[in-house]
Motif scaffolding. Structure first.
Motif, PDB file in Angstrom:
ATOM      1  N   LYS A 405       0.897  -1.326  -0.146  1.00 10.87           N
ATOM      2  CA  LYS A 405       0.569   0.053  -0.141  1.00 10.87           C
ATOM      3  C   LYS A 405       1.645   1.388   0.121  1.00 10.87           C
ATOM      4  O   LYS A 405       0.304   2.041  -0.011  1.00 10.87           O
ATOM      5  CB  LYS A 405      -0.740   0.358   0.940  1.00 10.87           C
ATOM      6  N   ILE A 406       1.624   1.113   0.427  1.00 11.92           N
ATOM      7  CA  ILE A 406       3.011   2.725   0.641  1.00 11.92           C
ATOM      8  C   ILE A 406       3.702   2.918  -0.880  1.00 11.92           C
ATOM      9  O   ILE A 406       3.303   3.668  -1.223  1.00 11.92           O
ATOM     10  CB  ILE A 406       4.327   1.695   1.737  1.00 11.92           C
ATOM     11  N   ALA A 407       3.471   1.899  -1.290  1.00 12.43           N
ATOM     12  CA  ALA A 407       4.700   1.467  -2.820  1.00 12.43           C
ATOM     13  C   ALA A 407       3.719   2.053  -3.954  1.00 12.43           C
ATOM     14  O   ALA A 407       3.995   2.882  -4.457  1.00 12.43           O
ATOM     15  CB  ALA A 407       5.009  -0.022  -3.726  1.00 12.43           C
ATOM     16  N   ALA A 408       2.493   1.994  -3.706  1.00 10.78           N
ATOM     17  CA  ALA A 408       0.964   2.244  -4.083  1.00 10.78           C
ATOM     18  C   ALA A 408       0.705   3.734  -4.297  1.00 10.78           C
ATOM     19  O   ALA A 408       1.171   4.886  -5.034  1.00 10.78           O
ATOM     20  CB  ALA A 408       0.050   1.773  -4.375  1.00 10.78           C
ATOM     21  N   GLY A 409       0.587   3.505  -2.763  1.00 10.23           N
ATOM     22  CA  GLY A 409       1.024   5.582  -2.626  1.00 10.23           C
ATOM     23  C   GLY A 409       1.936   6.401  -3.188  1.00 10.23           C
ATOM     24  O   GLY A 409       0.896   7.672  -3.625  1.00 10.23           O
ATOM     25  N   LEU A 410       2.835   6.058  -2.917  1.00  7.00           N
ATOM     26  CA  LEU A 410       4.318   6.476  -2.909  1.00  7.00           C
ATOM     27  C   LEU A 410       3.742   7.255  -4.825  1.00  7.00           C
ATOM     28  O   LEU A 410       4.198   7.786  -5.009  1.00  7.00           O
ATOM     29  CB  LEU A 410       5.421   5.943  -2.563  1.00  7.00           C
ATOM     30  N   VAL A 411       3.879   5.750  -5.678  1.00  5.31           N
ATOM     31  CA  VAL A 411       4.241   6.651  -6.963  1.00  5.31           C
ATOM     32  C   VAL A 411       2.744   6.567  -7.322  1.00  5.31           C
ATOM     33  O   VAL A 411       2.716   7.222  -8.646  1.00  5.31           O
ATOM     34  CB  VAL A 411       3.738   4.280  -7.652  1.00  5.31           C
ATOM     35  N   LEU A 412       1.631   6.108  -7.247  1.00  5.05           N
ATOM     36  CA  LEU A 412       0.544   7.436  -8.100  1.00  5.05           C
ATOM     37  C   LEU A 412       0.347   8.643  -7.622  1.00  5.05           C
ATOM     38  O   LEU A 412      -0.754   8.976  -7.963  1.00  5.05           O
ATOM     39  CB  LEU A 412      -0.930   6.305  -7.293  1.00  5.05           C
ATOM     40  N   LEU A 413       0.286   8.783  -5.913  1.00  2.33           N
ATOM     41  CA  LEU A 413       0.083  10.423  -5.349  1.00  2.33           C
ATOM     42  C   LEU A 413       1.179  11.257  -6.151  1.00  2.33           C
ATOM     43  O   LEU A 413       1.767  12.038  -5.596  1.00  2.33           O
ATOM     44  CB  LEU A 413      -0.629  10.199  -4.260  1.00  2.33           C
ATOM     45  N   ALA A 414       2.079  10.549  -6.533  1.00  6.03           N
ATOM     46  CA  ALA A 414       3.514  11.143  -7.171  1.00  6.03           C
ATOM     47  C   ALA A 414       3.557  12.104  -8.126  1.00  6.03           C
ATOM     48  O   ALA A 414       2.225  12.088  -9.105  1.00  6.03           O
ATOM     49  CB  ALA A 414       4.967  10.397  -7.543  1.00  6.03           C
ATOM     50  N   PRO A 415       4.009  13.418  -8.201  1.00  3.60           N
ATOM     51  CA  PRO A 415       4.346  14.872  -9.308  1.00  3.60           C
ATOM     52  C   PRO A 415       4.806  14.054 -10.538  1.00  3.60           C
ATOM     53  O   PRO A 415       5.975  14.352 -10.888  1.00  3.60           O
ATOM     54  CB  PRO A 415       4.930  15.984  -8.794  1.00  3.60           C
ATOM     55  N   ALA A 416       4.332  13.402 -10.594  1.00  6.42           N
ATOM     56  CA  ALA A 416       4.897  12.086 -12.375  1.00  6.42           C
ATOM     57  C   ALA A 416       4.212  11.465 -13.163  1.00  6.42           C
ATOM     58  O   ALA A 416       2.623  11.390 -12.446  1.00  6.42           O
ATOM     59  CB  ALA A 416       6.209  11.942 -12.049  1.00  6.42           C
ATOM     60  N   ILE A 417       4.974  10.706 -13.901  1.00 10.81           N
ATOM     61  CA  ILE A 417       3.229   9.842 -14.603  1.00 10.81           C
ATOM     62  C   ILE A 417       3.628   9.132 -13.868  1.00 10.81           C
ATOM     63  O   ILE A 417       4.915   7.938 -14.312  1.00 10.81           O
ATOM     64  CB  ILE A 417       4.659   9.964 -15.706  1.00 10.81           C
ATOM     65  N   PRO A 418       2.569   7.750 -12.821  1.00 12.16           N
ATOM     66  CA  PRO A 418       2.671   6.757 -12.834  1.00 12.16           C
ATOM     67  C   PRO A 418       2.565   5.462 -13.729  1.00 12.16           C
ATOM     68  O   PRO A 418       1.697   5.987 -14.750  1.00 12.16           O
ATOM     69  CB  PRO A 418       2.141   6.512 -12.228  1.00 12.16           C
ATOM     70  N   LEU A 419       3.734   4.399 -13.576  1.00 11.16           N
ATOM     71  CA  LEU A 419       3.427   3.492 -14.136  1.00 11.16           C
ATOM     72  C   LEU A 419       2.673   1.456 -13.218  1.00 11.16           C
ATOM     73  O   LEU A 419       3.164   1.996 -12.375  1.00 11.16           O
ATOM     74  CB  LEU A 419       4.642   3.137 -15.182  1.00 11.16           C
ATOM     75  N   LEU A 420       2.137   1.022 -13.467  1.00 10.68           N
ATOM     76  CA  LEU A 420       1.608   0.167 -12.839  1.00 10.68           C
ATOM     77  C   LEU A 420       2.120  -1.421 -14.067  1.00 10.68           C
ATOM     78  O   LEU A 420       2.482  -1.389 -15.154  1.00 10.68           O
ATOM     79  CB  LEU A 420       0.100  -0.321 -13.237  1.00 10.68           C
ATOM     80  N   PHE A 421       2.719  -2.329 -13.503  1.00 10.06           N
ATOM     81  CA  PHE A 421       2.482  -3.352 -14.035  1.00 10.06           C
ATOM     82  C   PHE A 421       2.097  -4.519 -13.935  1.00 10.06           C
ATOM     83  O   PHE A 421       1.389  -4.708 -12.958  1.00 10.06           O
ATOM     84  CB  PHE A 421       4.067  -4.379 -13.976  1.00 10.06           C
ATOM     85  N   MET A 422       1.206  -4.828 -14.752  1.00 12.25           N
ATOM     86  CA  MET A 422       0.204  -6.084 -14.699  1.00 12.25           C
ATOM     87  C   MET A 422      -0.082  -6.966 -14.033  1.00 12.25           C
ATOM     88  O   MET A 422       0.669  -7.105 -13.708  1.00 12.25           O
ATOM     89  CB  MET A 422       0.137  -6.222 -16.359  1.00 12.25           C
ATOM     90  N   GLY A 423      -0.850  -6.052 -13.815  1.00 15.68           N
ATOM     91  CA  GLY A 423      -1.975  -7.326 -12.125  1.00 15.68           C
ATOM     92  C   GLY A 423      -0.896  -6.597 -10.830  1.00 15.68           C
ATOM     93  O   GLY A 423      -1.591  -7.010  -9.831  1.00 15.68           O
ATOM     94  N   GLU A 424      -0.061  -5.561 -10.825  1.00 18.98           N
ATOM     95  CA  GLU A 424       0.641  -5.368  -9.640  1.00 18.98           C
ATOM     96  C   GLU A 424      -0.793  -4.396  -8.590  1.00 18.98           C
ATOM     97  O   GLU A 424      -0.608  -5.050  -7.507  1.00 18.98           O
ATOM     98  CB  GLU A 424       1.298  -3.793  -9.678  1.00 18.98           C
TER      99      GLU A 424
END
Length: 618
Positions: A405-424
């Motif tokens: 959950k921490i990883a998701a929060g920091l990636v998705l709310l970063a001032p940048a373009i977020p990328l997810l890898f399928m299934g994560e």
């Protein structure tokens, strides 16, 4: 390509040949002489052929090869090329692409995303991805590769869409379906090397050079004799994806391996050609680079003496976050490991901006904090950093649910373009392993030995799974049924909620590092990020430690908006969006707030209510 009066014009660059013929695999077979038209090119106008016609080129009486610019290889990399019907009833006339800051990218491998492993099989999943908050899908390389199982980086026909995925028509149907839903499509392209099996380009001309070497074999000739036509070939390929398939962006694999010392590099010419094409097409055509150089020029505009890519994958962000979450310090992770590195990645983009790198044993990188935040693509997982582990473990197999959950929060709310890898987004439990389907036993032996050597630097025990074993591929196929079960469903809801916040709160929707402060306490393992835009202010607070921490909170009136430690986000709780409710109001001067162990919290600032003049009189 089709020409007037029912004929097809065949054109090929073959300076190594003294003469050329088109060899048609018709009944009876036909062999058509080609005319030399200058600069190593040959042409022929051929009648009585059409879509479905199989052909090759004859460089000599006995040396017969597929077309380097083949658009279809229905019998594989060693078989004949095929003429295709390029007509398609597109429905996206009003689509002009996404603005860069609107990208939320979902990287997927066509062969393992579904059991069917085709473009058409992806379409039923698009609505679910859009509901999640995804705005773009990124397809791993599609150029024809040997067999039916491959990551795609062994492609040898850059213009031919992998036949086992559904070929060119299947890809067009997928892109059209994406655009109908407001989703952009990114395609990963490989211009730094070609695969070893079925690679016949050297028979035609000086496509390769022995002056440089790459980790994948012979380097592409971008700056030596004959390189003008080589550059034109790959630039034409990039433009082909945009014009023929309506692709929105290309991810350029490993641009650091474009070994090119010309005054004006291939990358600069590529970005210029794509910018010109975007003007002609009246829609956005973007280029996203992968580079390990931390070279700010990659994403600096050409008119500012840069190479002109629109954005870049930011490995430093991944490495900084990954090492703090996992404690892994092997291989290239040895350069990272401190919470301060995560703070630096948030604040400046790159972590290494010219200082000494222990892994490289030299200074590395250049400053990039002056560049727009949207030029950086950030992630906690991607195909490389999952699949290049010996056993292909995803992050969910390495860290706790709270750390996911921490990883998701920091990636998705970063001032940048977020990328997810399928299934994560739902903690897919299947690994993503390295797999191939080569037919050459010696090549397979070399690949197996290369994997063993690569993993030695990471001190991993055991034997790598056999890349050629069909079971290795089968183990990597996603299990989408997991996303409605238990903790998988909770995590998907967490991702969806974070992406809702990213869209709906101005401070998070505005990708501007100049409107942000980042502080970290290395001893406490705490990261505090304040972001703002106009009157909108948000605090992101992260506790990496497994004990609660008291953290200073700036003066103001704050509402607890989202807390990973809340019951709704526990594996045994009920997955829903209740975390969006405004609760736990905090009214403070400057004070201390207790962060639960291993947690991620979002606080939203609310301005004091000022009565209107009407309210005063009442």
């Amino acid at each position: 390509m089709p020409a007037e009066h029912g004929c097809y014009r065949f054109r090929v660059w073959a300076p190594h040949a003294d003469s050329m013929t088109v060899v048609l695999e018709t009944v009876p077979p036909r062999r058509i002489p080609m005319d030399a038209v200058g600069d190593g090119y040959y042409e022929a106008l051929v009648a009585d052929v059409g879509p479905g016609t199989l052909y090759r080129y004859g460089l000599t009486e006995t040396l017969i090869r597929p077309d380097p610019a083949s658009q279809a290889q229905p019998q594989g990399v060693h078989g004949p090329s095929m003429l295709v019907d390029r007509a398609f009833a597109w429905h996206d006339a009003d689509w002009d692409g996404l603005a860069l800051h609107d990208y939320v990218i979902y990287e997927l491998h066509v062969g393992t995303f579904t059991r069917a492993g085709t473009f058409d099989a992806i379409i039923p999943h698009l609505d679910g991805l859009k509901d999640l908050g995804i705005t773009a899908i990124e397809l791993m390389p599609l150029g024809q590769f040997p067999g039916t199982r491959n990551w795609g980086y062994d492609g040898v026909y850059p213009f031919a869409v992998q036949d086992s995925y559904g070929g060119p028509l299947g890809l067009k149907r997928l892109v059209d379906a994406c655009h109908a839903r407001g989703l952009a499509v990114v395609v990963d392209v490989v211009y730094n090397h070609l695969g070893p099996e079925g690679n016949y380009l050297a028979d035609y001309g000086p496509y390769f050079t022995d002056r440089y070497s790459t980790p994948w074999g012979t380097a592409i000739n971008f700056d030596g004799p004959g390189s003008d036509a080589v550059r034109d070939f790959f630039i034409a390929n990039a433009c082909f994806w945009f014009s023929e398939f309506h692709i929105d962006a290309l991810r350029l694999d490993a641009v650091h391996a474009y070994l090119d010392f010309a005054a004006v590099t291939f990358l600069e010419r590529l970005t210029a050609a794509v910018a010109d094409l975007a003007t002609v097409l009246s829609r956005r055509c973007l280029l996203f680079a992968e580079s390990n150089r931390n070279d700010a020029r990659t994403i600096t505009p050409r008119d500012q003496h840069g190479f002109g890519c629109d954005a870049q994958w930011n490995d430093d962000f991944h490495h900084a976050l990954r090492t703090v979450l996992t404690g892994d310090r092997t291989g290239y992770y040895q350069d990272f490991g401190a919470v301060a590195d995560v703070a630096t990645a948030y604040r400046d983009g790159f972590v290494y901006t010219g200082q000494y790198s222990p892994f490289r044993d030299c200074r590395h990188g250049s400053p990039a904090s002056h560049l727009p935040a949207a030029r950086f693509i950030v992630f906690a997982q991607n195909h490389d950093h999952v699949g290049n582990r010996m056993y292909g473990e995803r992050l969910g197999a390495l860290v706790s649910f709270e750390r996911l959950k921490i990883a998701a929060g920091l990636v998705l709310l970063a001032p940048a373009i977020p990328l997810l890898f399928m299934g994560e987004e739902y903690a897919e439990s299947a690994p993503f392993l390295y797999f191939v389907d080569h037919g050459d036993p010696d090549l397979l032996a070399a690949i197996r030995e290369g994997r063993r050597t690569e993993f030695a630097a990471f001190a991993w025990d055991g034997e790598p799974p056999d890349p050629a074993d069909p079971a290795t591929f089968q183990h990597s196929i996603l299990q989408p049924e997991l996303q409605i079960q238990g903790q998988h469903a909770v995590l998907r809801a967490w991702y969806r909620t974070l992406l809702q916040l990213r869209r709906s709160i101005p401070a998070l929707a505005t990708l501007d590092r100049t409107q942000m402060t980042v502080t970290c306490d290395a001893l406490q393992g705490v990261l505090s990020i304040e972001r703002w835009a106009g009157s909108s202010r948000v605090m992101l607070m992260v506790n990496f430690h497994d004990v609660a921490q008291a953290v200073p909170l700036p003066a103001g009136r704050w509402h607890g908006h989202l807390d990973s430690a809340a019951l709704a986000w526990q594996p045994d709780g009920q997955a829903h969006d209740a975390g969006l409710a405004l609760d736990d109001q905090v009214v403070v001067g400057e004070t201390l707030m207790t962060l639960p162990p291993t947690s991620f919290r979002v606080l939203v600032w609310v301005a004091e209510h000022v009565p209107s003049s009407h309210e005063d009189t009442v």
